[in-house]
Every structure is written in structure tokens, then in C-alpha cells.
Motif scaffolding. Structure first.
Motif, PDB file in Angstrom:
ATOM      1  N   ASP A  54       3.610   4.911  -2.404  1.00 24.81           N
ATOM      2  CA  ASP A  54       2.296   4.830  -1.768  1.00 24.81           C
ATOM      3  C   ASP A  54       1.188   4.886  -2.820  1.00 24.81           C
ATOM      4  O   ASP A  54       0.208   4.143  -2.751  1.00 24.81           O
ATOM      5  CB  ASP A  54       2.140   5.964  -0.760  1.00 24.81           C
ATOM      6  CG  ASP A  54       0.801   5.925  -0.054  1.00 24.81           C
ATOM      7  OD1 ASP A  54       0.593   5.028   0.787  1.00 24.81           O
ATOM      8  OD2 ASP A  54      -0.050   6.796  -0.349  1.00 24.81           O
ATOM      9  N   ASN A  58      -1.386   1.759  -3.627  1.00 22.74           N
ATOM     10  CA  ASN A  58      -2.814   1.920  -3.347  1.00 22.74           C
ATOM     11  C   ASN A  58      -3.680   2.039  -4.595  1.00 22.74           C
ATOM     12  O   ASN A  58      -4.854   1.639  -4.561  1.00 22.74           O
ATOM     13  CB  ASN A  58      -3.028   3.144  -2.456  1.00 22.74           C
ATOM     14  CG  ASN A  58      -2.638   2.894  -1.016  1.00 22.74           C
ATOM     15  OD1 ASN A  58      -3.354   2.231  -0.272  1.00 22.74           O
ATOM     16  ND2 ASN A  58      -1.487   3.403  -0.619  1.00 22.74           N
ATOM     17  N   PHE A  75       0.890  -1.932   2.882  1.00 24.45           N
ATOM     18  CA  PHE A  75      -0.029  -0.835   2.595  1.00 24.45           C
ATOM     19  C   PHE A  75       0.039   0.227   3.693  1.00 24.45           C
ATOM     20  O   PHE A  75       0.143  -0.084   4.881  1.00 24.45           O
ATOM     21  CB  PHE A  75      -1.463  -1.355   2.473  1.00 24.45           C
ATOM     22  CG  PHE A  75      -1.748  -1.977   1.139  1.00 24.45           C
ATOM     23  CD1 PHE A  75      -2.426  -1.275   0.162  1.00 24.45           C
ATOM     24  CD2 PHE A  75      -1.307  -3.258   0.856  1.00 24.45           C
ATOM     25  CE1 PHE A  75      -2.692  -1.840  -1.074  1.00 24.45           C
ATOM     26  CE2 PHE A  75      -1.555  -3.838  -0.379  1.00 24.45           C
ATOM     27  CZ  PHE A  75      -2.250  -3.125  -1.352  1.00 24.45           C
ATOM     28  N   TYR A  76      -0.004   1.481   3.263  1.00 23.39           N
ATOM     29  CA  TYR A  76      -0.079   2.665   4.130  1.00 23.39           C
ATOM     30  C   TYR A  76       1.239   3.018   4.831  1.00 23.39           C
ATOM     31  O   TYR A  76       1.323   4.066   5.464  1.00 23.39           O
ATOM     32  CB  TYR A  76      -1.202   2.529   5.166  1.00 23.39           C
ATOM     33  CG  TYR A  76      -2.510   2.097   4.565  1.00 23.39           C
ATOM     34  CD1 TYR A  76      -3.126   2.880   3.592  1.00 23.39           C
ATOM     35  CD2 TYR A  76      -3.119   0.896   4.935  1.00 23.39           C
ATOM     36  CE1 TYR A  76      -4.323   2.473   3.005  1.00 23.39           C
ATOM     37  CE2 TYR A  76      -4.314   0.484   4.357  1.00 23.39           C
ATOM     38  CZ  TYR A  76      -4.913   1.283   3.389  1.00 23.39           C
ATOM     39  OH  TYR A  76      -6.087   0.887   2.810  1.00 23.39           O
ATOM     40  N   GLY A  79       2.704   6.063   3.110  1.00 18.19           N
ATOM     41  CA  GLY A  79       1.840   7.235   3.197  1.00 18.19           C
ATOM     42  C   GLY A  79       2.225   8.184   4.317  1.00 18.19           C
ATOM     43  O   GLY A  79       1.812   9.352   4.320  1.00 18.19           O
ATOM     44  N   HIS A  80       3.041   7.712   5.260  1.00 22.26           N
ATOM     45  CA  HIS A  80       3.492   8.587   6.344  1.00 22.26           C
ATOM     46  C   HIS A  80       4.340   9.738   5.817  1.00 22.26           C
ATOM     47  O   HIS A  80       4.444  10.791   6.457  1.00 22.26           O
ATOM     48  CB  HIS A  80       4.296   7.787   7.372  1.00 22.26           C
ATOM     49  CG  HIS A  80       3.477   6.795   8.140  1.00 22.26           C
ATOM     50  ND1 HIS A  80       3.091   5.583   7.612  1.00 22.26           N
ATOM     51  CD2 HIS A  80       2.977   6.830   9.398  1.00 22.26           C
ATOM     52  CE1 HIS A  80       2.376   4.908   8.510  1.00 22.26           C
ATOM     53  NE2 HIS A  80       2.295   5.644   9.606  1.00 22.26           N
ATOM     54  N   TYR A 117      -0.814  10.754  13.159  1.00 19.29           N
ATOM     55  CA  TYR A 117      -1.162   9.838  12.066  1.00 19.29           C
ATOM     56  C   TYR A 117      -0.570   8.448  12.315  1.00 19.29           C
ATOM     57  O   TYR A 117      -1.213   7.429  12.031  1.00 19.29           O
ATOM     58  CB  TYR A 117      -0.667  10.396  10.736  1.00 19.29           C
ATOM     59  CG  TYR A 117      -1.057   9.544   9.557  1.00 19.29           C
ATOM     60  CD1 TYR A 117      -2.376   9.514   9.104  1.00 19.29           C
ATOM     61  CD2 TYR A 117      -0.114   8.757   8.892  1.00 19.29           C
ATOM     62  CE1 TYR A 117      -2.747   8.729   8.019  1.00 19.29           C
ATOM     63  CE2 TYR A 117      -0.474   7.977   7.811  1.00 19.29           C
ATOM     64  CZ  TYR A 117      -1.791   7.959   7.383  1.00 19.29           C
ATOM     65  OH  TYR A 117      -2.158   7.175   6.319  1.00 19.29           O
ATOM     66  N   GLN A 121      -2.749   5.060  12.504  1.00 23.67           N
ATOM     67  CA  GLN A 121      -2.525   3.903  11.643  1.00 23.67           C
ATOM     68  C   GLN A 121      -2.270   2.629  12.446  1.00 23.67           C
ATOM     69  O   GLN A 121      -2.701   1.542  12.055  1.00 23.67           O
ATOM     70  CB  GLN A 121      -1.349   4.164  10.704  1.00 23.67           C
ATOM     71  CG  GLN A 121      -1.685   5.086   9.544  1.00 23.67           C
ATOM     72  CD  GLN A 121      -2.665   4.442   8.590  1.00 23.67           C
ATOM     73  OE1 GLN A 121      -3.873   4.382   8.840  1.00 23.67           O
ATOM     74  NE2 GLN A 121      -2.178   3.944   7.482  1.00 23.67           N
ATOM     75  N   TRP A 125      -5.055  -0.005  11.577  1.00 23.18           N
ATOM     76  CA  TRP A 125      -4.597  -0.960  10.578  1.00 23.18           C
ATOM     77  C   TRP A 125      -3.659  -2.026  11.125  1.00 23.18           C
ATOM     78  O   TRP A 125      -3.912  -3.223  10.987  1.00 23.18           O
ATOM     79  CB  TRP A 125      -3.914  -0.216   9.426  1.00 23.18           C
ATOM     80  CG  TRP A 125      -3.509  -1.118   8.297  1.00 23.18           C
ATOM     81  CD1 TRP A 125      -2.243  -1.479   7.935  1.00 23.18           C
ATOM     82  CD2 TRP A 125      -4.383  -1.792   7.372  1.00 23.18           C
ATOM     83  NE1 TRP A 125      -2.264  -2.335   6.858  1.00 23.18           N
ATOM     84  CE2 TRP A 125      -3.573  -2.536   6.491  1.00 23.18           C
ATOM     85  CE3 TRP A 125      -5.772  -1.839   7.214  1.00 23.18           C
ATOM     86  CZ2 TRP A 125      -4.108  -3.317   5.467  1.00 23.18           C
ATOM     87  CZ3 TRP A 125      -6.306  -2.614   6.194  1.00 23.18           C
ATOM     88  CH2 TRP A 125      -5.476  -3.332   5.343  1.00 23.18           C
ATOM     89  N   THR A 149     -12.039   9.255   6.797  1.00 24.82           N
ATOM     90  CA  THR A 149     -10.771   9.141   6.085  1.00 24.82           C
ATOM     91  C   THR A 149     -10.622  10.266   5.060  1.00 24.82           C
ATOM     92  O   THR A 149      -9.502  10.727   4.795  1.00 24.82           O
ATOM     93  CB  THR A 149     -10.644   7.784   5.375  1.00 24.82           C
ATOM     94  OG1 THR A 149     -11.675   7.659   4.384  1.00 24.82           O
ATOM     95  CG2 THR A 149     -10.747   6.650   6.366  1.00 24.82           C
TER      96      THR A 149
END
Length: 272
Positions: A54, A58, A75-76, A79-80, A117, A121, A125, A149
Motif C-alpha cells: 500500500d 501510494n 489503489f487502496y 490499505g484495508h 472502512y 471505500q 472509490w 481523510t
């Protein structure tokens, strides 16, 4: 073939990623030892495969552009893992110190931030059209991130720190109870696990400082070098993962699991 995708700091993340993936594979295929603990540790390590990815996606200058060309949907995704790694470490610690450790109903509350989350997302997104995603990514500037954010990021790091504190509480309870069950307390050495838990607490505290430094720099014009704090965290994670692998292989067998006090566990899990 001459394109440079990673700088020196990125290599640290790649080494961390490689170590975690390799040891997680070993744990999942290893036939000896506590299978439940091995699985939880493997899942924790896999979360630390996702987190460096992640970061690279990013914030890696060249690698970010490379991933944009592949697909903005990447992307993202990784991040989870931030919302899971601290919870998995807590469950790993519990599985080491309690006989026949099982997840309780109250433990489901620890997954609520992760689920929220995911929902966030999806709406912010993944339901956005492709062209809008490309425009957002190509024009991305850290300084121009929406204020909400930054609050989400700060809450995430506080949640991870909270789970780390729960790990310390569990270890302290174990140490107190084990003294009543074993005459020779030297047989049960908590030092290595305490060092690891405290080390990860340091990382999460540093992450909170990074979030606060970004608030200070971009919202209040009081410049703090948040990039240095972030790099320090990356190097510390590499060190701690190496220590975790070494001590997990060498000393996890010293633990003598105790019977979990369901009343105490329920009381702990209900605490805010």
C-alpha cells in the motif's frame, strides 16, 4: 528494462514484504506446533505484506505511476490491512497464552472499523467511474487531501494503538496468573513477546505522530517532517519483523497456556 521503479527506501519495504510472505507460507505449511497460533501469526504477517505494498503504491514515486498505468482499482486495496494487523496480533498473543483459545462474540467488535472502512471505500472509490479515478490519481497532492481523510487516518492509528495496549494488558494478566500456577516462573519467559508488543506499540505511536504532523503541516502551516517519521517507521518495522521471526521460531514453545477466565475476558472486551 532500464526503468527504475524503486529507490533505497523502497527496498526496505520490499525486504519486509518478502520476509513476511516467506515466513507466512512456512507457518501455513508447517505441520508441528500450535496450528491456531501459526495460522494467526501467518495472517498477521500477510497483513504486513499488504501494508508495504500500500505504501509503495501510494507513495513510491516511480512505482505509483506504474500502477496507475495498470489499473486505478489497485489503489487502496491493500490499505484495508491496516485495520486488521493489530487485531490479528492481539489474537496471536491470546492464542499463545490461553489454552484452547477461541474467538468470543465480543471479539467481533474489533472488526467493526474494518467493515466500516470497506463500506467507505466502496462508496468513495470503487463506485467512481474510471476517468474520475484517473483524474484524481494523476492530480494527487498530499497537501490537498480532504480534512476528513486525515481524521480517518488518525482514527486508524489510534485504533491500532488501542489493540496494542490490549496486548500488553493480556500479557500482564497472564504473568500474574502464571505465578500462581507455576513455582518456577523462570520457565515462562515473557520478555521476548513483551519486546515485540512494545515495539509494535512504538510503530503505532509513530504513525499517530505522522498523522498529527500532517495535520500540523497542511492545516496549521506548522511544518513538521512527517516523511522522516514515516521512513523511521518503515525501518523499525523491518527490524521488528526480523525479531518476530527469530523469536517465534526459537522461544514460542516456552509458553504454558492457562485456562482463559471467561469472566475476565468478557470484562476486558467490553472496555471502550
Amino acid at each position: 528494462m532500464n526503468t527504475v521503479l524503486f529507490n533505497t527506501h523502497d527496498i526496505v519495504l520490499l525486504i519486509t514484504l518478502y520476509q513476511c510472505a516467506l515466513f507466512a507460507f512456512f507457518l501455513l505449511t508447517f505441520k508441528q506446533g500450535n496450528k491456531q497460533s501459526n495460522t494467526l501469526l501467518a495472517l498477521f504477517l500477510l497483513s504486513y505484506v499488504a501494508i508495504p505494498l500500500d505504501t509503495l503504491i501510494n507513495y513510491g514515486a516511480a512505482f505509483r505511476a506504474y500502477v496507475i498505468d495498470i489499473s486505478p482499482n489497485i489503489f487502496y486495496v491493500f490499505g484495508h490491512a491496516y485495520w486488521l494487523e493489530a487485531v490479528l496480533l492481539l489474537f496471536y498473543v491470546r492464542s499463545l497464552i490461553y489454552k484452547e483459545f477461541k474467538l468470543q462474540q465480543q471479539d467481533a467488535l474489533l472488526f467493526v472499523p474494518f467493515l466500516l472502512y470497506c463500506f467507505y471505500q466502496i462508496n468513495i472509490w470503487y463506485l467512481v467511474d474510471h476517468s474520475s479515478k484517473m483524474a484524481i490519481l494523476n492530480n494527487y497532492q498530499v497537501a490537498e487531501e480532504p480534512l476528513y481523510t486525515r481524521f480517518i487516518g488518525l482514527f486508524r492509528e489510534c485504533f491500532r494503538l488501542f489493540c496494542g495496549v490490549l496486548c500488553l494488558i493480556e500479557l500482564q494478566r497472564y504473568q500474574t496468573k502464571i505465578k500462581d500456577k507455576f513455582a518456577n516462573i523462570e520457565e515462562v519467559d515473557l520478555t521476548w513477546l513483551k519486546i515485540l508488543v512494545i515495539g509494535f506499540l512504538f510503530i503505532r505511536t509513530d504513525a499517530i505522530l505522522v498523522s498529527l504532523a500532517m495535520f500540523s503541516t497542511f492545516e496549521f502551516d506548522l511544518i513538521i517532517d512527517y516523511e522522516f517519521l514515516g521512513l523511521a517507521s518503515n525501518y523499525t518495522v523491518l527490524l521488528l519483523i526480523s525479531v518476530l521471526i527469530f523469536f517465534s521460531l526459537s522461544f514460542s514453545s516456552v509458553f504454558k497456556g492457562i485456562e482463559a477466565d471467561k469472566k475476565d475476558t468478557a470484562t476486558l472486551d467490553k472496555k471502550p
